[in-house]
Design an enzyme around this catalytic site. Sequence first.
Site, mmCIF file in Angstrom:
data_model
loop_
_atom_site.group_PDB
_atom_site.id
_atom_site.type_symbol
_atom_site.label_atom_id
_atom_site.label_comp_id
_atom_site.label_asym_id
_atom_site.label_seq_id
_atom_site.Cartn_x
_atom_site.Cartn_y
_atom_site.Cartn_z
ATOM 1 C CE LYS A 18 3.414 59.778 27.614
ATOM 2 N NZ LYS A 18 3.479 58.349 27.840
ATOM 3 C CE LYS A 26 10.243 55.569 31.792
ATOM 4 N NZ LYS A 26 9.590 55.865 30.565
ATOM 5 C CE LYS A 67 4.678 51.863 33.180
ATOM 6 N NZ LYS A 67 4.073 52.603 32.122
HETATM 7 N N1 AQP Z 1 12.589 59.551 30.260
HETATM 8 C C1 AQP Z 1 12.648 59.159 29.003
HETATM 9 N N2 AQP Z 1 13.742 59.380 28.261
HETATM 10 C C2 AQP Z 1 13.806 58.999 26.973
HETATM 11 N N3 AQP Z 1 12.792 58.404 26.326
HETATM 12 C C3 AQP Z 1 11.661 58.158 27.008
HETATM 13 N N4 AQP Z 1 10.491 57.582 26.674
HETATM 14 C C4 AQP Z 1 9.660 57.593 27.725
HETATM 15 N N5 AQP Z 1 10.269 58.171 28.781
HETATM 16 C C5 AQP Z 1 11.515 58.533 28.372
HETATM 17 C C6 AQP Z 1 10.170 57.094 25.337
HETATM 18 O O1 AQP Z 1 8.983 57.754 24.920
HETATM 19 C C7 AQP Z 1 8.219 56.885 24.096
HETATM 20 C C8 AQP Z 1 6.790 56.872 24.528
HETATM 21 O O2 AQP Z 1 6.630 56.155 25.699
HETATM 22 P P1 AQP Z 1 5.198 55.623 26.162
HETATM 23 O O3 AQP Z 1 4.230 56.712 26.103
HETATM 24 O O4 AQP Z 1 4.837 54.411 25.415
HETATM 25 O O5 AQP Z 1 5.381 55.161 27.628
HETATM 26 P P2 AQP Z 1 6.564 55.185 28.622
HETATM 27 O O6 AQP Z 1 7.839 54.705 28.011
HETATM 28 O O7 AQP Z 1 6.126 54.450 29.849
HETATM 29 O O8 AQP Z 1 6.675 56.759 28.872
HETATM 30 P P3 AQP Z 1 6.306 57.538 30.163
HETATM 31 O O9 AQP Z 1 6.425 58.985 29.861
HETATM 32 O O10 AQP Z 1 7.148 57.029 31.306
HETATM 33 O O11 AQP Z 1 4.786 57.190 30.379
HETATM 34 P P4 AQP Z 1 4.079 56.636 31.685
HETATM 35 O O12 AQP Z 1 4.351 57.657 32.741
HETATM 36 O O13 AQP Z 1 2.634 56.527 31.314
HETATM 37 O O14 AQP Z 1 4.691 55.310 32.014
HETATM 38 C C9 AQP Z 1 8.911 55.530 24.123
HETATM 39 O O15 AQP Z 1 9.700 55.382 22.945
HETATM 40 C C10 AQP Z 1 9.804 55.619 25.339
HETATM 41 O O16 AQP Z 1 10.952 54.806 25.221
#
Ligand code: AQP
Length: 350
Positions: free
Chosen positions: A216, A213, A131
């Site tokens: 969002k 991966k 990040k």
């Molecule tokens: N691509 C993915 N596949 C499977 N699981 C995923 N998770 C996130 N992306 C994937 C799981 O979703 C949960 C919530 O995650 P978060 O909101 O705490 O943040 P994150 O992991 O950083 O998810 P994002 O979507 O990638 O958010 P941003 O874009 O803000 O960084 C967690 O259980 C995560 O493992």
Amino acid sequence: MYAKLTHKLYLLEVKGMKVVKKVIYSGMQPTGVITLGNYLGALKNWVNLKDDYNCIFGVVDLHSLTVRQEPAQLRKQARDILILYIAAGIDPEENIVYFQSHVPAHAELAWVLNCYTYMGELSRMTQFKEKSSKQGENINAGLYTYPTLMAADILLYQTDLVPVGDDQKQHLEITRDIAQRFNQVYGDVFKIPEPYIAKSGARIMSLQEPTKKMSKSDTNPNGYIHLLDEPDVIMKKIKRAVTDSNREIVYSADRPGIKSLIDIYQCFTQESIETILDRFQGKGYGELKQAVGEVIVEEFKPIQNKFKELQKDKAYVDSLIKKNSETANYLANKTMRKVKKKLGLPPLVK
Ligand code: AQP
């Protein structure tokens, strides 16, 4: 205060009965709308676990502040995510769904845990490295200490199990290390949590860059599918998904685009990879994409309908938010009182 708690679990506790179910904690950041990755890697599994465990699911809004957010959008996204938890099947009367910022003990415990975490440990975190390489000048201290806030989230509720995607395993390991370090000095203050990794859906890949991966906050909306995307948008995004120039449907790491589509299909149908390959033998990528799009649309449709229904009932949703945050505060404060006492912080004078 106790009389206000209506969740069954906590009524049992208040009546002095033994609570037998294990506690599960997890959460999502309101940095956007829930994606297919978040759904398959987290939310869908939560729904499967909700009856067998006492579940606490946070909308971890404090975590999302490590990236600049537009206030009105953050407020909306946070509420939408909480409603989506319920629309997807989490029962807010049995389990706890709440906003992290409604429970001040999260920030309080995070500070305490910062004092029991080493700079070297935080510097090794892959998420911080990834990040901070993306955030230009805004490499803030919150991004660096993100794991201690996450440790606080988990440890406040004496959690047994944390269902996490592949990407969060390292943060759970540091949570365990911090808890063990604290317990060694002060006795059994925190329960040591274990990871819960689901059999499928641990890592869903971007539709546009299948070696990355799905996220969002991806700037390319074709890379992800939102839980609230309309059926035609879902079909279009799947049809545009990056694959390769081959024709045959095979499941192989060196064909990441097609592999990822098969993984998504597998998560929805629960069929084995062999059965899926048999089903699509002799068929083209177009047919696989059509089938993948359809299973997503079919599963998302009732969730979207329930979401729209709940969104209209502001008073009901507000009452759930109030009740759930009271229960979360009650549980978190119980741990926080113990922590303060062990640390030697002066007690409140009534
Ligand atoms: N691509 C993915 N596949 C499977 N699981 C995923 N998770 C996130 N992306 C994937 C799981 O979703 C949960 C919530 O995650 P978060 O909101 O705490 O943040 P994150 O992991 O950083 O998810 P994002 O979507 O990638 O958010 P941003 O874009 O803000 O960084 C967690 O259980 C995560 O493992």
